[in-house]
Motif scaffolding. Structure first.
Motif, PDB file in Angstrom:
ATOM      1  N   TYR A 110       5.058  -1.212  -5.351  1.00 61.03           N
ATOM      2  CA  TYR A 110       4.803  -1.819  -4.037  1.00 61.03           C
ATOM      3  C   TYR A 110       3.327  -1.694  -3.660  1.00 61.03           C
ATOM      4  O   TYR A 110       2.712  -2.656  -3.185  1.00 61.03           O
ATOM      5  CB  TYR A 110       5.685  -1.130  -2.978  1.00 61.03           C
ATOM      6  CG  TYR A 110       5.458  -1.627  -1.573  1.00 61.03           C
ATOM      7  CD1 TYR A 110       6.068  -2.793  -1.119  1.00 61.03           C
ATOM      8  CD2 TYR A 110       4.626  -0.931  -0.691  1.00 61.03           C
ATOM      9  CE1 TYR A 110       5.866  -3.247   0.176  1.00 61.03           C
ATOM     10  CE2 TYR A 110       4.421  -1.383   0.596  1.00 61.03           C
ATOM     11  CZ  TYR A 110       5.036  -2.534   1.028  1.00 61.03           C
ATOM     12  OH  TYR A 110       4.835  -2.997   2.303  1.00 61.03           O
ATOM     13  N   ILE A 111       2.745  -0.506  -3.904  1.00 59.19           N
ATOM     14  CA  ILE A 111       1.339  -0.269  -3.546  1.00 59.19           C
ATOM     15  C   ILE A 111       0.413  -1.185  -4.351  1.00 59.19           C
ATOM     16  O   ILE A 111      -0.498  -1.802  -3.793  1.00 59.19           O
ATOM     17  CB  ILE A 111       0.980   1.218  -3.771  1.00 59.19           C
ATOM     18  CG1 ILE A 111       1.688   2.077  -2.727  1.00 59.19           C
ATOM     19  CG2 ILE A 111      -0.522   1.448  -3.739  1.00 59.19           C
ATOM     20  CD1 ILE A 111       1.710   3.552  -3.034  1.00 59.19           C
ATOM     21  N   LYS A 112       0.672  -1.322  -5.623  1.00 62.68           N
ATOM     22  CA  LYS A 112      -0.186  -2.162  -6.465  1.00 62.68           C
ATOM     23  C   LYS A 112       0.032  -3.649  -6.198  1.00 62.68           C
ATOM     24  O   LYS A 112      -0.916  -4.438  -6.234  1.00 62.68           O
ATOM     25  CB  LYS A 112       0.040  -1.830  -7.938  1.00 62.68           C
ATOM     26  CG  LYS A 112      -0.516  -0.461  -8.281  1.00 62.68           C
ATOM     27  CD  LYS A 112      -0.391  -0.148  -9.724  1.00 62.68           C
ATOM     28  CE  LYS A 112      -1.000   1.223 -10.000  1.00 62.68           C
ATOM     29  NZ  LYS A 112      -1.067   1.552 -11.389  1.00 62.68           N
ATOM     30  N   LYS A 113       1.269  -4.023  -5.915  1.00 60.94           N
ATOM     31  CA  LYS A 113       1.567  -5.427  -5.625  1.00 60.94           C
ATOM     32  C   LYS A 113       0.842  -5.882  -4.362  1.00 60.94           C
ATOM     33  O   LYS A 113       0.292  -6.991  -4.296  1.00 60.94           O
ATOM     34  CB  LYS A 113       3.080  -5.595  -5.443  1.00 60.94           C
ATOM     35  CG  LYS A 113       3.522  -6.986  -5.071  1.00 60.94           C
ATOM     36  CD  LYS A 113       5.022  -7.016  -4.846  1.00 60.94           C
ATOM     37  CE  LYS A 113       5.434  -8.280  -4.133  1.00 60.94           C
ATOM     38  NZ  LYS A 113       6.825  -8.226  -3.702  1.00 60.94           N
ATOM     39  N   ASN A 114       0.806  -5.022  -3.347  1.00 60.35           N
ATOM     40  CA  ASN A 114       0.159  -5.357  -2.071  1.00 60.35           C
ATOM     41  C   ASN A 114      -1.297  -4.902  -1.988  1.00 60.35           C
ATOM     42  O   ASN A 114      -1.902  -4.987  -0.923  1.00 60.35           O
ATOM     43  CB  ASN A 114       0.964  -4.747  -0.914  1.00 60.35           C
ATOM     44  CG  ASN A 114       2.324  -5.387  -0.803  1.00 60.35           C
ATOM     45  OD1 ASN A 114       2.469  -6.608  -0.827  1.00 60.35           O
ATOM     46  ND2 ASN A 114       3.356  -4.563  -0.728  1.00 60.35           N
ATOM     47  N   LYS A 115      -1.844  -4.402  -3.106  1.00 64.39           N
ATOM     48  CA  LYS A 115      -3.246  -3.971  -3.187  1.00 64.39           C
ATOM     49  C   LYS A 115      -3.600  -2.975  -2.078  1.00 64.39           C
ATOM     50  O   LYS A 115      -4.554  -3.153  -1.331  1.00 64.39           O
ATOM     51  CB  LYS A 115      -4.183  -5.173  -3.164  1.00 64.39           C
ATOM     52  CG  LYS A 115      -3.963  -6.095  -4.334  1.00 64.39           C
ATOM     53  CD  LYS A 115      -4.852  -7.299  -4.279  1.00 64.39           C
ATOM     54  CE  LYS A 115      -4.525  -8.220  -5.446  1.00 64.39           C
ATOM     55  NZ  LYS A 115      -5.263  -9.462  -5.400  1.00 64.39           N
ATOM     56  N   LEU A 116      -2.821  -1.909  -1.999  1.00 62.04           N
ATOM     57  CA  LEU A 116      -3.011  -0.915  -0.953  1.00 62.04           C
ATOM     58  C   LEU A 116      -3.838   0.286  -1.410  1.00 62.04           C
ATOM     59  O   LEU A 116      -4.113   1.175  -0.598  1.00 62.04           O
ATOM     60  CB  LEU A 116      -1.651  -0.437  -0.424  1.00 62.04           C
ATOM     61  CG  LEU A 116      -0.813  -1.539   0.236  1.00 62.04           C
ATOM     62  CD1 LEU A 116       0.566  -1.022   0.587  1.00 62.04           C
ATOM     63  CD2 LEU A 116      -1.510  -2.074   1.474  1.00 62.04           C
ATOM     64  N   GLN A 117      -4.239   0.339  -2.671  1.00 58.30           N
ATOM     65  CA  GLN A 117      -5.130   1.401  -3.121  1.00 58.30           C
ATOM     66  C   GLN A 117      -6.523   1.151  -2.576  1.00 58.30           C
ATOM     67  O   GLN A 117      -6.977   0.005  -2.514  1.00 58.30           O
ATOM     68  CB  GLN A 117      -5.199   1.464  -4.646  1.00 58.30           C
ATOM     69  CG  GLN A 117      -4.130   2.307  -5.272  1.00 58.30           C
ATOM     70  CD  GLN A 117      -4.314   2.402  -6.770  1.00 58.30           C
ATOM     71  OE1 GLN A 117      -4.183   1.396  -7.456  1.00 58.30           O
ATOM     72  NE2 GLN A 117      -4.596   3.590  -7.262  1.00 58.30           N
ATOM     73  N   ASN A 126      -4.065   3.158   1.228  1.00 60.13           N
ATOM     74  CA  ASN A 126      -4.154   2.650   2.595  1.00 60.13           C
ATOM     75  C   ASN A 126      -2.778   2.136   2.991  1.00 60.13           C
ATOM     76  O   ASN A 126      -2.216   1.271   2.329  1.00 60.13           O
ATOM     77  CB  ASN A 126      -5.199   1.528   2.689  1.00 60.13           C
ATOM     78  CG  ASN A 126      -6.572   2.017   2.293  1.00 60.13           C
ATOM     79  OD1 ASN A 126      -6.963   3.123   2.624  1.00 60.13           O
ATOM     80  ND2 ASN A 126      -7.303   1.190   1.563  1.00 60.13           N
ATOM     81  N   ALA A 127      -2.250   2.668   4.074  1.00 63.00           N
ATOM     82  CA  ALA A 127      -0.885   2.333   4.480  1.00 63.00           C
ATOM     83  C   ALA A 127      -0.845   1.021   5.260  1.00 63.00           C
ATOM     84  O   ALA A 127      -1.693   0.752   6.104  1.00 63.00           O
ATOM     85  CB  ALA A 127      -0.310   3.451   5.330  1.00 63.00           C
ATOM     86  N   ASP A 128       0.182   0.205   4.953  1.00 64.55           N
ATOM     87  CA  ASP A 128       0.461  -0.965   5.778  1.00 64.55           C
ATOM     88  C   ASP A 128       1.527  -0.529   6.795  1.00 64.55           C
ATOM     89  O   ASP A 128       1.814   0.661   6.941  1.00 64.55           O
ATOM     90  CB  ASP A 128       0.894  -2.159   4.918  1.00 64.55           C
ATOM     91  CG  ASP A 128       2.175  -1.917   4.145  1.00 64.55           C
ATOM     92  OD1 ASP A 128       2.681  -0.774   4.155  1.00 64.55           O
ATOM     93  OD2 ASP A 128       2.678  -2.865   3.510  1.00 64.55           O
TER      94      ASP A 128
END
Length: 154
Positions: A110-117, A126-128
């Protein structure tokens, strides 16, 4: 023979200068080199054969040690136990019970799919909106992520 005479002469001089309490140690040292000099002269041919045999034994032991740890590791049952995620966590990984390892794996997906690193420091996440409910703050280290997720699993 000239070297044999010099070696005992040099060793004998420190023995005379040594303190009375240390007479025993220099005397042993003086006696040992004399034996070595005597042993070296007649046994030069035998010395290489003695050194070669222990080297082969050491090599054989090392090979045996490397072959022994070929056992396959068994996974820890605690990691494989299926746990039910909370409602906030279920929004990301699903509502079905999952092992901890799968929950962490799906979180990273989920983190990599939404580019949250974080672009500069990849260890920070970085939290959504969904992740903020789980983490409780806007930015989390990947090392503290597992601890924060553990609170949402029962």
């Amino acid at each position: 023979m000239a070297t044999a005479k010099k070696a005992p002469a040099k060793k004998a001089a420190p023995a005379k200068a040594a303190a009375p309490a240390k007479k025993a140690a220099p005397a042993k040292k003086a006696a040992a080199p004399a034996k070595k000099v005597a042993a070296k002269a007649p046994a030069k041919k035998a010395a290489p054969a003695k050194k070669a045999a222990p080297a082969k034994k050491v090599a054989a032991k090392k090979v045996a040690v490397k072959k022994a740890p070929a056992k396959k590791r068994t996974p820890n049952a605690a990691f494989m136990k299926a746990l039910t995620p909370s409602a906030a966590l279920a929004a990301i990984v699903g509502a079905n019970p999952l092992p901890r390892t799968e929950v962490i794996s799906k979180m990273w997906t989920y983190i990599k799919k939404n580019k949250l690193q974080d672009a500069v420091n990849k260890r920070m996440i970085n939290a959504d909106a969904k992740l903020k409910e789980i983490f409780g703050k806007m930015q989390v280290s990947m090392f503290e992520m597992a601890g924060l997720i553990g609170k949402h699993l029962k």
